[in-house]
Design a protein around this motif. Structure first.
Motif: not given
Lengths: 282, 353
Positions: B124, B127-131, B133-134, B138, B142-143
């Motif tokens: 980690l 900080g977190p980073a996410l999509y 729109f998913l 999901h 993806r990861f």
């Protein structure tokens, strides 16, 4: 087994690209072009007139005059109308955002520590952009086909050489043209991918790619610059029309595909060199 | 392998120009490390860097770092903002290329061995980073798909288990865009837990969580450590490091200024004696005569640092009473990691509580 597991990332990438609202909106715009052209032609020719100003000949998008006689030509006209700007701009958006968007959103670092592998990720990104090229072109072609068949009579196809070929052969050539148009976008896809590896801002990469497209298109129309024009990626784009000659003229098409392959090789290598050595700080 | 460990803080101590008290504190830490050794010193080491450095446009973000993280430890990585913690973590994870020096993670060189090392590391970072729109689920799918060693047949089950583990199962199918910072943080943690890991690198894992969430994450960290996972935890919450970590390292201005067990580091700052009395002036005079330094006199209390060879406290107390000082309280003040930290860095710090 390893190959299959690598395909997992490609599948994930394709789902991620094609599920976005932005992608669907681009497809919507592209599908709308044949519809608008079809309706305009239909209204113009309601009283038996012709479109495109006839005598002037070289004005308006190619194939527009034949649309009212044969709906299949709406597909050709739509591809000819979207190839100079609409299609490459859509590619510029997707290719420009491909790596830079992930960097800007921070997800790039998580893909890399997964570890996706930099070369593998770049190849998957390029493959998904190429898939987008094909699908975007097919969206235009299919929309043109459906609208053309709905609004206009359809029959034997008169080639640019004056001969006639059956509708089935005409449809096959339409598919070939769609693939050639998709192939014409290979160069700008590689260019966009390279730009995307240079910056951490998706918007900046998209704007740069689209800006380059417009610049190159302008340079391609300035006669004084004819020396460099054969090396510009859009220079032979409209060669796809040669598919509609009888027999088919392959010279221009071969030049176009060769040029696209050259761009893909040069900017693909540049993207690889940049992406595999850069510091990921976003 | 004990040699570099003992030498590393010593070298730092000689090269950093710092206030006198900081130098003293470092010397004490080094001494403790040399005498006691680090627990797990005989076992192997999961992170080891040698003279690791990173230069950004002329400024050294990380300078000559010799870090050693023993296997099985919960290792706290401390430092003020901008001290080079994140740059170090990024070099360890192969995201940025060191300017000089080398780093080994799980015994293999980074970034060259990233493909074989990183599947065994959960991370980690910043900080977190996410999509957005998913959905959360999901995002994890993806990861996981990005990891070529992850078995696609067990992917769904592993993603479900990871969501369960961080308490996010109920919100798994919401779009990540709608998540709160705490939920994003949990999803980031879930991504680090998709596979059994040998090493977890967690950069500020409790950032943005409410106190209940912090407790849960700390419990999770302890649980993972109990399973044998080494946890490398960067934090600016000294409290947190003291609660969960067995070992710690302190960075300041790109340099490592101390590392060792948390107990050694806390001991590194010398004890302070507090005397509660109405006769503060007389008490202070006597204490100064017995070698205490840095005396602070409050209305009812005198506090001072004990000298390197402290006097017998019982005798000192008797002496105070004999001199007519009315002693109402007499005792050592608890020395915490915070004291050590302030002594080492001489800087203000974002302290919890």
């Amino acid at each position: 087994m390893r190959v299959w597991w690598s395909l997992g990332l490609l599948r994930s990438e394709l789902v991620t690209v094609f599920r976005r609202w932005r992608t669907l909106a681009l497809f919507g715009v592209l599908a709308g072009v044949p519809l608008l052209v079809g309706i305009a032609v239909r209204i113009e020719t309601r009283n038996g007139g012709t479109v495109g100003g006839g005598p002037r000949g070289d004005n308006g998008p190619a194939f527009l005059e034949q649309v009212s006689n044969n709906g299949l030509f709406l597909t050709f006209a739509s591809l000819a109308a979207t190839l100079p700007f609409f299609l490459p701009m859509a590619i510029g958006v997707v290719a420009g955002d491909s790596v830079a968007g992930e960097a800007g959103g921070g997800t790039l670092r998580y893909l890399l520590v997964a570890p996706a592998g930099r070369t593998r990720l770049l190849v998957v990104k390029y493959a998904s952009v190429l898939a987008f090229c094909v699908v975007a072109t097919l969206v235009v072609a299919l929309s043109g086909l459906i609208v053309g068949f709905a609004l206009f009579p359809v029959g034997e196809v008169t080639t640019l050489s004056g001969t006639t070929i059956p509708l089935s052969a005409g449809m096959l050539r339409a598919l070939l043209i769609a693939l050639l148009v998709a192939g014409s976008l290979v160069g700008i896809a590689a260019l966009g991918l390279f730009v995307s590896t240079v910056t951490d801002s998706g918007i900046a990469a998209m704007a740069t790619t689209v800006g380059l497209l417009i610049t190159v298109q302008i340079v391609d129309t300035i006669p004084q610059l004819h020396v460099v024009q054969p090396y510009l990626f859009p220079h032979y784009w409209l060669s796809f029309a040669d598919i509609l000659r009888d027999p088919v003229q392959w010279t221009g098409i071969a030049k176009n595909l060769g040029l696209q392959a050259l761009y893909a090789a040069v900017f693909g290598s540049a993207a690889w060199a940049r992406f595999t050595t850069r510091d990921v700080t976003a | 392998m004990a040699q570099p460990q003992a030498a590393a803080p010593g070298e730092s101590a000689t090269t950093v120009g710092a206030p006198r008290t900081a130098a003293e504190a470092r010397a004490a830490v080094t001494e403790a490390a040399e005498q006691g050794g680090v627990a797990g010193d005989t076992g192997d080491v999961v992170i080891e860097t040698r003279r690791l450095a990173k230069q950004y446009r002329g400024t050294l973000a990380v300078d000559g770092l010799d870090l050693r993280v023993p296997r099985g430890s919960v290792f706290g990585f401390l430092g003020p903002n901008g001290s080079g913690k994140t740059t170090t973590i990024r070099m360890l994870m192969g995201l940025i290329q060191p300017t000089s020096g080398s780093a080994r993670v799980l015994g293999r060189p980074m970034p060259n061995a990233a493909r074989s090392v990183l599947p065994r590391v959960g991370a980690l970072i910043e900080g977190p980073a996410l999509y957005g729109f998913l959905s959360g689920r999901h995002n994890l799918l993806r990861f996981d798909a990005a990891d070529p060693t992850a078995d696609p047949r067990t992917r769904k089950a592993r993603v479900g288990a990871a969501l369960e583990r961080v308490g996010l199962a109920a919100a798994a199918d919401k779009k990540a865009r709608a998540y709160s910072l705490g939920m994003k943080q949990r999803l980031g943690l879930a991504a680090a837990l998709l596979q059994p890991r040998e090493l977890l690198v967690l950069d500020e894992p409790t950032n943005g969580l409410d106190p209940q969430g912090m407790r849960e994450i700390r419990a999770l960290v302890r649980e993972l450590a109990a399973d044998g996972t080494t946890v490398f935890l960067s934090s600016h919450l000294l409290d947190e490091i003291e609660q969960v970590c067995t070992h710690a390292a302190v960075m300041a201005r790109g340099r490592l200024i101390a590392q060792g067990t948390v107990a050694e580091l806390s001991a590194g700052s010398r004890g302070r004696l507090g005397v509660t009395t109405p006769d503060v002036a007389e008490a202070a005079r006597l204490l100064a005569a017995r070698g205490l330094t840095g005396l602070v006199t409050e209305e009812q209390k005198v506090i001072g640092e004990l000298p390197a060879e402290p006097p017998d406290l019982a005798e000192l107390n008797a002496e105070l009473v004999g001199a007519g000082v009315r002693v109402r309280g007499f005792g050592l003040e608890r020395t915490s990691l915070e004291d050590t930290f302030v002594a080492l860095t001489g800087e203000g710090f974002d302290v919890a509580g």
